[in-house]
Write an enzyme that holds these catalytic residues in place. Structure first.
Site, PDB file in Angstrom:
ATOM      1  N   ASP A 298       0.867  -1.171   0.000  1.00 28.52           N
ATOM      2  CA  ASP A 298       0.000   0.000   0.000  1.00 28.52           C
ATOM      3  C   ASP A 298       0.916   1.238   0.000  1.00 28.52           C
ATOM      4  OD1 ASP A 298      -3.176   0.631   1.666  1.00 28.52           O
ATOM      5  OD2 ASP A 298      -2.074   1.772   0.156  1.00 28.52           O
TER       6      ASP A 298
HETATM    7  C1  GLC Z   1      -4.136   4.354  -0.317  1.00 30.32           C
HETATM    8  C2  GLC Z   1      -5.057   3.214   0.045  1.00 30.32           C
HETATM    9  C3  GLC Z   1      -5.116   2.130  -0.991  1.00 30.32           C
HETATM   10  C4  GLC Z   1      -4.934   2.718  -2.383  1.00 30.32           C
HETATM   11  C5  GLC Z   1      -3.527   3.272  -2.450  1.00 30.32           C
HETATM   12  C6  GLC Z   1      -3.236   3.910  -3.808  1.00 30.32           C
HETATM   13  O1  GLC Z   1      -3.431   4.768   0.817  1.00 30.32           O
HETATM   14  O2  GLC Z   1      -4.834   2.598   1.304  1.00 30.32           O
HETATM   15  O3  GLC Z   1      -6.372   1.469  -0.839  1.00 30.32           O
HETATM   16  O4  GLC Z   1      -5.113   1.726  -3.371  1.00 30.32           O
HETATM   17  O5  GLC Z   1      -3.247   4.189  -1.420  1.00 30.32           O
HETATM   18  O6  GLC Z   1      -4.002   5.060  -3.963  1.00 30.32           O
END
Ligand code: GLC
Length: 740
Positions: A298
């Site tokens: 993430d």
């Molecule tokens: C965010 C979220 C995740 C998302 C990622 C990219 O922090 O936790 O669900 O896909 O970043 O945007």
């Protein structure tokens, strides 16, 4: 052995190439098997080139190349992936061209984005979709979004989110499919199949290579929905039994549907952060489940290992994440900063990097990116009409009628309708969070849809009364009271703003704001019949609201075209059929509260709250219809190696209905204590007025009557079971079943 055969294959293809005096290397030969291409390309890469493939950067939200010039130059040629929200085909191709032409081996970038519930438009949020119980409609929506994404040059979506959640304080409850592992599993499979096509599960990636599908990314692996006290980015207390029984099943279902990637989570899984947990990322995902796709962290999750006190430096975090099983580092710049050093110091073996790079290259070959790295000028496939129709259907099926005293709804004989409240004329709130490229100003409001629905039949007045925070606006409550007093019915639209739920949106009081409550109570005092329409991304605490409305309709955040279905339910053009996929607590004190609890050690009455009911306000599976639907004749009989369960539903009303049947089991005694009810199947069918329809379920004991233990081993034990059919478990019909 297999690996050496593969290398032989590579050598052979290369030899044939040389012999044929064709200089095309195997990895550039689209007719060569993917694994041959992967090995050939990997064998040509330097360590530096390998590391770059494990890095994901962001092209950010602002895609104006004038503002992004510096950022663009910072993305090294030969990089692995970028987060790109779309909107500038030339920019996207120019970035790709630089990657392909300035790097030695011309490896294309993969472009990813968060299309969570739509892209150019939004449709119902996932928590709402779950209340439709219509997985085929979710698959259809995802398939349409996939085409929109590919037409925009985005090949990878960070969706579906399948985090089971039983805590309405957690803002991200909106992004998943509710409290039940089976429901999240069913919608995980449906979303993946929609995004990638059903063939991908069988290893056929032709739809993706033809530019019609996108790689799905099931997230957040794993246990993020257990966030302590509903806060975000925090510790999650999860037992091994809980991992196997509750939090991991939706991911297994998504992988069985062919998901090509997984996103590792932020949360700390009982002491080991999910993005450094080799048990989940390697022992389970790779060794037990045989997943050969990509794990992407993430956003910043690698760097956050330091903040979590698990690593002391970013360099240590890079080693911990990679060795645990995170292939791509999203936005931490840990891998590009330290992996080469870690290899030269002998702390990370290059073969670990090779395995991660293999998975990234495999994803790119399966997406057809080497053959089609650029967005061709082919006309977009306009999915607008298809999306509009599907969005309206989803909004219709996912809205849940929670109360309807004296059959206030549907509105039949009224002449003057008062539409009141901060969410009546607010398209932004209906669009929801994670709205990708959708323009909220295009979202039809409930006010507009009611006016359209009752055009020529009723006079529709509007007063906002207060803003979404509850602050009275001009005229405020008194203007609303005046309108109510001269109307036949009030449609009061209350709830949450679009970003009151979603990421980093925890609320310790998931309730309506005081000012909205004041508006409701003032309107109640006018005595005009009142239907409360709720908009929001979580089950709100409605205990201090439920008696002040004659009817309550939960619409969630139904998206760009959802309001028309809300108006259709109000008018009776649509018969509501949604059922809750998440429990509505009476108070914060009841949280976590969910239907699938274990039997308490003491009999009923003991151990309950002394200061109020221990029952939820609205239970899982609850939902009213405009029709009187009668259940009868539940029967279960042997059928082959399993059983066949059936139940009849008779529509005693004058309106055609759709009914959702929920099938549960109870394993009365087992080697591991079992929930009192476990959902194992559901089905949505038409039940025409005056007719009887039979719902059936083929019970496969190995699949439906077994349970998993804390090591992930599945057990089927003979003994007594109970089969339930209905809505909420407590009111379902039941029938005993004995497994010999
Ligand atoms: C965010 C979220 C995740 C998302 C990622 C990219 O922090 O936790 O669900 O896909 O970043 O945007």
């Amino acid at each position: 052995m297999a690996h050496s055969l593969l290398l032989f294959g590579v050598a052979l293809v290369s030899a044939m190439t040389d012999a044929g005096a064709i200089l095309t290397p195997a990895y550039k030969d689209p007719s060569a098997p993917v694994e041959v291409r992967v090995e050939d390309l990997l064998s040509r890469m330097t360590l530096g080139e390998k590391v770059l493939q494990l890095c994901q950067y962001s092209l950010g939200k602002d895609i104006n190349v004038n503002n992004m010039g510096e950022r663009l130059s910072r993305i090294p040629s030969g990089s692995g992936a970028v987060i790109y929200r779309g909107g500038d085909r030339e920019l996207r191709n120019s970035v790709q061209r630089r990657m392909m032409e300035e790097s030695r081996l011309g490896i294309p970038l993969v472009f990813g984005y968060d299309a969570i519930h739509g892209y150019l438009t939004t449709y119902q949020v996932p928590l709402g979709q779950a209340c439709s119980w219509d997985t085929s409609l979710t698959a259809r929506l995802c398939s349409a979004v996939a085409q929109e994404l590919r037409d925009e040059g985005i090949e990878w979506t960070f969706s579906p989110m399948v985090d089971v959640c039983r805590d309405p304080r957690w803002g991200r409850i909106v992004e998943g499919y509710g409290e039940d592992p089976y429901v999240n599993s069913a919608f995980a499979a449906a979303s993946v199949t929609g995004y990638q096509g059903p063939e991908a599960a069988r290893g056929d990636y032709s739809r993706l290579q033809d530019g019609r599908g996108v790689a799905a990314c099931i997230k957040h692996f794993v246990g993020y929905g257990a966030s302590e006290a509903g806060r975000d980015y925090v510790y999650t207390e999860i037992s091994d039994q809980g991992l196997w029984e509750t939090w991991m099943p939706p991911f297994k279902a998504g992988l069985e549907a062919g998901a090509m990637s997984v996103m590792s989570a932020f949360n700390d899984i009982s002491g080991i952060p999910a993005s450094a947990c080799s048990y989940t990322l390697t022992t389970v995902l790779r060794d037990k489940w045989g997943f050969d796709g990509v794990v992407v962290s993430d956003w910043g999750a690698v760097e956050q290992l330091c903040r979590q006190g698990y690593c002391s430096t970013l360099k240590d975090a890079a080693a911990a994440a990679l060795c645990a099983g995170v292939d791509i580092d999203m936005q931490s710049s840990a891998y590009d900063s330290f992996l080469e050093q870690l290899v030269s110091e002998g702390r990370v073996g290059e073969q670990v990097i090779d395995e991660a790079v293999r998975r990234v290259l495999r994803l790119k070959f399966r997406l057809g990116l080497f053959e089609h790295p650029y967005l061709e000028p082919a006309a977009r496939q306009d999915k607008g009409e298809e999306m509009k129709e599907a969005c309206e259907s989803m909004a219709a099926e996912s809205s849940v009628l929670l109360k309807n005293d004296s059959a206030l709804l549907p509105l039949r004989s009224c002449r003057r309708i008062a539409v009141i409240g901060p969410l009546a004329d607010d398209g932004d709130a209906l669009t929801g969070c994670w709205r990708a490229g959708a323009d909220a100003s295009m979202t039809q409001t409930i006010l507009s849809a009611v006016r359209q629905e009752f055009d020529g039949r009723c006079k529709v007045g509007f007063v906002r009364g207060c803003d979404v925070e509850g602050n009275p606006d001009r005229g405020g409550i008194s203007a609303a009271v005046r309108l109510s007093s001269r109307s036949d019915v009030v449609i009061l639209c209350l709830g949450e703003g679009a970003r009151w739920s979603g990421e980093n949106a925890s609320r310790q009081h998931p309730r309506l704001p005081e000012g909205q409550l004041r508006l409701l109570k003032a309107l109640r005092r006018t005595g005009t019949p009142l239907a409360l329409v709720l908009v929001g991304g979580r089950p709100l605490i409605l205990s201090d609201v439920v008696d002040d409305a004659d009817a309550i309709l939960e619409t969630w955040q139904p998206g760009t075209y959802g309001a028309r279905s809300v108006a259709g339910i109000i008018s009776g053009r649509i018969n509501p059929s949604g059922r809750l996929a998440v429990t509505f607590p009476r108070s914060e004190g009841q949280i976590p509260i969910y239907y699938g609890r274990r039997s308490p050690a003491r009999d009923a009455g003991a151990g309950l709250y002394k200061d109020g009911s221990s029952e939820p306000l609205f239970p899982f599976g609850y939902g009213l219809s405009y029709s009187m639907l009668e259940y009868s004749n539940l029967r279960v009989g042997k059928a082959g190696d399993g059983f066949e369960a059936s139940v009849d539903v008779t529509n005693k009303g004058s309106l055609d209905a759709q009914e959702v049947m929920l099938w549960y089991i109870r394993d009365v005694v087992a080697g591991v204590t079992r929930p009192m009810y476990e959902l194992k199947h559901f089905e949505r069918l038409d039940v025409p007025a005056g007719e009887t329809v039979t719902f059936s379920w083929s019970i496969d004991p190995g699949r439906d009557l077994s349970f998993v233990d804390r090591k992930g081993e599945r057990h089927l034990e003979s003994g007594d079971f109970v089969i339930y059919a209905g809505g909420p478990p407590a009111t379902a019909l039941c029938c005993p079943l004995t497994l010999p």
